[in-house]
Design a protein around this motif. Structure first.
Motif, PDB file in Angstrom:
ATOM      1  N   GLY A  75       3.913  17.190   4.914  1.00  0.00           N
ATOM      2  CA  GLY A  75       3.334  16.108   5.620  1.00  0.00           C
ATOM      3  C   GLY A  75       4.172  14.710   5.631  1.00  0.00           C
ATOM      4  N   THR A  76       3.410  13.839   5.626  1.00  0.00           N
ATOM      5  CA  THR A  76       3.993  12.384   5.312  1.00  0.00           C
ATOM      6  C   THR A  76       3.049  11.759   4.438  1.00  0.00           C
ATOM      7  OG1 THR A  76       4.781  12.313   7.781  1.00  0.00           O
ATOM      8  CG2 THR A  76       4.546  10.155   6.654  1.00  0.00           C
ATOM      9  N   MET A  77       3.658  10.984   3.520  1.00  0.00           N
ATOM     10  CA  MET A  77       3.103  10.065   2.421  1.00  0.00           C
ATOM     11  C   MET A  77       3.860   8.675   2.674  1.00  0.00           C
ATOM     12  SD  MET A  77       3.396  10.626  -1.651  1.00  0.00           S
ATOM     13  CE  MET A  77       2.545  12.295  -1.603  1.00  0.00           C
ATOM     14  N   ILE A  78       2.438   7.866   2.523  1.00  0.00           N
ATOM     15  CA  ILE A  78       3.025   6.508   2.912  1.00  0.00           C
ATOM     16  C   ILE A  78       2.264   5.673   1.867  1.00  0.00           C
ATOM     17  CG2 ILE A  78       2.690   4.411   4.560  1.00  0.00           C
ATOM     18  CD1 ILE A  78       2.265   6.604   6.927  1.00  0.00           C
ATOM     19  N   PHE A  79       3.146   4.902   1.185  1.00  0.00           N
ATOM     20  CA  PHE A  79       2.793   3.989   0.149  1.00  0.00           C
ATOM     21  C   PHE A  79       3.083   2.586   0.693  1.00  0.00           C
ATOM     22  CE2 PHE A  79       4.338   7.700  -2.169  1.00  0.00           C
ATOM     23  CZ  PHE A  79       3.215   7.975  -3.093  1.00  0.00           C
ATOM     24  N   ASP A  80       1.946   1.918   1.096  1.00  0.00           N
ATOM     25  CA  ASP A  80       2.022   0.383   1.761  1.00  0.00           C
ATOM     26  C   ASP A  80       1.311  -0.269   0.906  1.00  0.00           C
ATOM     27  OD1 ASP A  80       2.873  -1.279   3.354  1.00  0.00           O
ATOM     28  OD2 ASP A  80       1.120  -1.077   4.995  1.00  0.00           O
ATOM     29  N   THR A  81       1.857  -0.460  -0.456  1.00  0.00           N
ATOM     30  CA  THR A  81       0.964  -1.277  -1.490  1.00  0.00           C
ATOM     31  C   THR A  81       1.518  -2.669  -1.565  1.00  0.00           C
ATOM     32  OG1 THR A  81       2.286  -0.196  -3.010  1.00  0.00           O
ATOM     33  CG2 THR A  81       0.449   0.852  -2.548  1.00  0.00           C
ATOM     34  N   GLN A  82       0.689  -3.251  -2.543  1.00  0.00           N
ATOM     35  CA  GLN A  82       1.146  -4.919  -3.015  1.00  0.00           C
ATOM     36  C   GLN A  82       2.202  -4.756  -4.012  1.00  0.00           C
ATOM     37  OE1 GLN A  82      -0.271  -7.386  -1.546  1.00  0.00           O
ATOM     38  NE2 GLN A  82      -1.516  -6.197   0.037  1.00  0.00           N
ATOM     39  N   PRO A  83       2.714  -5.811  -4.323  1.00  0.00           N
ATOM     40  CA  PRO A  83       3.812  -5.630  -5.133  1.00  0.00           C
ATOM     41  C   PRO A  83       3.714  -5.302  -6.551  1.00  0.00           C
ATOM     42  CG  PRO A  83       3.846  -7.668  -3.841  1.00  0.00           C
ATOM     43  CD  PRO A  83       2.761  -6.939  -3.540  1.00  0.00           C
ATOM     44  N   TRP A  84       2.077  -5.535  -6.896  1.00  0.00           N
ATOM     45  CA  TRP A  84       1.967  -5.346  -8.184  1.00  0.00           C
ATOM     46  C   TRP A  84       1.419  -3.660  -8.360  1.00  0.00           C
ATOM     47  CZ3 TRP A  84      -0.296  -9.382  -5.456  1.00  0.00           C
ATOM     48  CH2 TRP A  84      -1.649  -8.876  -4.894  1.00  0.00           C
ATOM     49  N   ALA A  85       1.141  -3.281  -7.402  1.00  0.00           N
ATOM     50  CA  ALA A  85       0.805  -1.592  -7.374  1.00  0.00           C
ATOM     51  C   ALA A  85       1.586  -0.743  -7.671  1.00  0.00           C
ATOM     52  CB  ALA A  85      -0.022  -1.200  -6.108  1.00  0.00           C
ATOM     53  N   GLN A  86       1.603   0.416  -8.171  1.00  0.00           N
ATOM     54  CA  GLN A  86       2.814   1.299  -8.459  1.00  0.00           C
ATOM     55  C   GLN A  86       2.414   2.694  -8.210  1.00  0.00           C
ATOM     56  OE1 GLN A  86       3.857   0.281 -12.511  1.00  0.00           O
ATOM     57  NE2 GLN A  86       2.191   1.356 -13.343  1.00  0.00           N
ATOM     58  N   SER A  87       3.171   3.642  -8.101  1.00  0.00           N
ATOM     59  CA  SER A  87       3.224   5.088  -8.071  1.00  0.00           C
ATOM     60  C   SER A  87       3.752   5.594  -9.266  1.00  0.00           C
ATOM     61  CB  SER A  87       3.583   5.806  -6.824  1.00  0.00           C
ATOM     62  OG  SER A  87       3.014   4.945  -5.764  1.00  0.00           O
ATOM     63  N   LEU A  88       3.393   6.331 -10.077  1.00  0.00           N
ATOM     64  CA  LEU A  88       3.802   7.083 -11.128  1.00  0.00           C
ATOM     65  C   LEU A  88       3.893   8.718 -11.181  1.00  0.00           C
ATOM     66  CD1 LEU A  88       3.590   4.491 -13.068  1.00  0.00           C
ATOM     67  CD2 LEU A  88       2.490   5.557 -14.614  1.00  0.00           C
ATOM     68  N   ILE A  89       4.990   9.474 -11.186  1.00  0.00           N
ATOM     69  CA  ILE A  89       5.316  10.639 -11.490  1.00  0.00           C
ATOM     70  C   ILE A  89       5.213  10.883 -13.028  1.00  0.00           C
ATOM     71  CG2 ILE A  89       6.758  12.721 -11.136  1.00  0.00           C
ATOM     72  CD1 ILE A  89       7.464  11.604  -8.579  1.00  0.00           C
ATOM     73  N   TYR A  90       4.216  11.053 -13.703  1.00  0.00           N
ATOM     74  CA  TYR A  90       4.050  10.852 -15.262  1.00  0.00           C
ATOM     75  C   TYR A  90       3.806  12.269 -15.573  1.00  0.00           C
ATOM     76  CZ  TYR A  90       2.637   9.056 -19.650  1.00  0.00           C
ATOM     77  OH  TYR A  90       2.170   8.765 -20.880  1.00  0.00           O
ATOM     78  N   GLY A  91       5.203  12.969 -15.705  1.00  0.00           N
ATOM     79  CA  GLY A  91       5.106  14.268 -16.329  1.00  0.00           C
ATOM     80  C   GLY A  91       4.834  15.474 -15.132  1.00  0.00           C
ATOM     81  N   GLY A  92       4.447  14.866 -13.926  1.00  0.00           N
ATOM     82  CA  GLY A  92       4.204  15.918 -12.899  1.00  0.00           C
ATOM     83  C   GLY A  92       5.436  16.146 -11.838  1.00  0.00           C
ATOM     84  N   LYS A  93       5.329  16.455 -10.821  1.00  0.00           N
ATOM     85  CA  LYS A  93       6.455  17.042  -9.948  1.00  0.00           C
ATOM     86  C   LYS A  93       5.803  16.761  -8.558  1.00  0.00           C
ATOM     87  CE  LYS A  93       9.712  20.463  -9.044  1.00  0.00           C
ATOM     88  NZ  LYS A  93      10.541  21.804  -9.396  1.00  0.00           N
ATOM     89  N   LEU A  94       6.883  16.030  -7.713  1.00  0.00           N
ATOM     90  CA  LEU A  94       6.497  15.917  -6.221  1.00  0.00           C
ATOM     91  C   LEU A  94       7.616  16.416  -5.674  1.00  0.00           C
ATOM     92  CD1 LEU A  94       4.672  14.578  -4.148  1.00  0.00           C
ATOM     93  CD2 LEU A  94       6.011  12.518  -4.457  1.00  0.00           C
ATOM     94  N   ILE A  95       7.231  17.325  -4.770  1.00  0.00           N
ATOM     95  CA  ILE A  95       8.307  17.879  -4.002  1.00  0.00           C
ATOM     96  C   ILE A  95       7.901  17.775  -2.536  1.00  0.00           C
ATOM     97  CG2 ILE A  95       9.271  20.202  -3.294  1.00  0.00           C
ATOM     98  CD1 ILE A  95       7.859  21.488  -5.896  1.00  0.00           C
ATOM     99  N   ILE A  96       8.993  17.171  -1.989  1.00  0.00           N
ATOM    100  CA  ILE A  96       9.233  16.821  -0.642  1.00  0.00           C
ATOM    101  C   ILE A  96       9.887  17.886   0.341  1.00  0.00           C
ATOM    102  CG2 ILE A  96       9.544  14.793   1.204  1.00  0.00           C
ATOM    103  CD1 ILE A  96       7.873  13.981  -1.261  1.00  0.00           C
ATOM    104  N   GLY A  97       8.932  18.586   1.061  1.00  0.00           N
ATOM    105  CA  GLY A  97       9.624  19.702   1.755  1.00  0.00           C
ATOM    106  C   GLY A  97      10.299  19.348   2.878  1.00  0.00           C
TER     107      GLY A  97
END
Length: 405
Positions: A75-97
């Motif tokens: 589907g669709t992933m939307i990160f509309d966060t404040q500048p100090w927020a963050q997203s972490l791929i910490y040892g995991g896996k994100l697959i965008i189909g």
């Protein structure tokens, strides 16, 4: 940022799609894990997001994909966060189909074995306060852009950093649209294209990392004015004579300004034969030369030759060069020797001479004519060289030169 309208449009579209579900992640300024059921509303979406569904992470929320997370985003992933927020791929896996999308307006970090695999469309716009990286990779991070994938980076991408203990790699088999800067402390390779959506002067790649076209072997295209980092390397594998399938090529329509180190490797125990040539770089215009070249050894006293042409760079395998058969004469004096670049001659007549500078391995690195009693060497590293001088009667003189830079 240029993608704000795109992000809002995506939110509105999926909010009013009857069959769609919008899953909202809420954790506040403390990092929360994707697999945290209580962090989601109206419910936990699971690890496979279907076409039409939306993941929304906004405000001050931060999300972590840990080693237990393998997320398939269709589907669709939307990160509309404040500048100090963050997203972490910490040892995991994100697959965008193939049908998946990401719109990101915050900071995105891939680390400790984390992996982002892209088969669909991913857009990273804006870093922290417009100054930090849109994507920051370290400690064995990986981005894999498949042939159907498209990754857009508005600001910059850090492929590792100085003293990073990990191996970080970006494999571009699809399209990487880089409008900012790539700080490369790892490896950039693949068989796709690195380009820019604005002007050909954007998409700068710097740093001591490696640009390694292909996937043993293949062609990687750069469709912008690309400067090979003075502290980095271009790694070329040769396993035959067909460009892009037997040996690596740095291609594309963009100009190429050369520098750094060229490493040539023989692939799959390949043994070249005399007369073979390989066009390893193609582009709009080629300028400058490599600071140093590492060639593999060849049998039968064969030697490597590199030609810097207006729109390409070609390697050629020559039979044993004349260096092995020239008689040295004692009446020619070359001084100072050792030298830091300039050499003077004594014992020559007042005529025009041909000259060729060879490395100790027999590689030609400088040729031309001179009619004065001095010459400037263009090699940039300390090494033992040989100069062959040929007069109008085809008499040849060979002398060693100890270059110290």
């Amino acid at each position: 940022m240029k993608n704000t309208f795109t992000i809002l449009a995506a939110i509105i579209f999926y909010s009013f799609t009857a069959s769609a579900t919008t899953y909202t992640f809420s954790r506040g300024m403390t990092n929360g894990y994707w697999t945290c059921p209580s962090c989601w509303s109206p419910s936990y979406p699971g690890t496979t997001i279907s076409l039409g569904d939306t993941i929304l992470v906004s405000g001050t929320n931060s999300i972590v994909f840990d080693s237990t997370s393998i997320i398939n985003m269709n589907g669709t992933m939307i990160f509309d966060t404040q500048p100090w927020a963050q997203s972490l791929i910490y040892g995991g896996k994100l697959i965008i189909g193939n049908t998946g999308k990401i719109f990101n307006n915050g900071r995105f970090i891939i680390c400790f074995g984390g992996e982002l695999e892209i088969l669909g469309n991913v857009s990273f716009a804006g870093g922290i306060l417009g100054a930090e990286s849109s994507i920051f990779m370290y400690n064995d991070a990986k981005i894999l852009i498949q042939a159907t994938g498209n990754l857009f980076i508005e600001d910059s991408l850090n492929v590792g950093y100085m003293n990073d203990p990990g191996f970080n790699i970006v494999i571009t088999n699809g399209i990487l649209i880089n409008d900012g800067r790539i700080d490369n402390y790892g490896v950039l390779n693949g068989t796709g294209s690195i380009t820019t959506s604005t002007s050909s002067s954007n998409g700068i790649i710097i740093g001591p990392g490696s640009v390694a076209p292909g996937l043993s072997p293949g062609e990687l295209k750069t469709d912008f004015d690309f400067t090979l980092s003075q502290s980095g390397s271009l790694d070329i594998e040769i396993g035959g004579t067909t460009a892009g399938s037997d040996y690596d090529v740095l291609g594309g329509t963009g100009d190429k300004k050369l520098g750094g180190i060229l490493n040539v490797l023989l692939y799959n125990n390949y043994v070249p034969t005399a007369g073979e040539s390989y066009t390893i770089i193609k582009g709009g215009a080629i300028s400058e030369t490599f600071d140093a070249i590492n060639f593999p050894a060849l049998p039968n006293n064969m030697t490597w030759e590199i030609s810097y042409n207006p729109t390409d760079v070609t390697l050629k395998v020559n039979a044993a060069t004349a260096v092995n058969n020239i008689t040295a004469y004692s009446n020619l004096k070359i001084y100072p020797n050792p030298t830091n670049g300039q050499i003077l001659f004594a014992g020559l007549n007042n005529e025009t001479y041909l000259y060729t500078i060879y490395t100790i391995a027999g590689q030609k690195i400088q040729t031309g004519t001179f009619d004065k009693k001095e010459l400037e060497l263009t090699a940039k590293t300390s090494q033992l060289l040989f100069i062959e001088i040929v007069d109008a009667q085809n008499n040849k003189i060979l002398k060693p030169i100890n270059l110290i830079r």
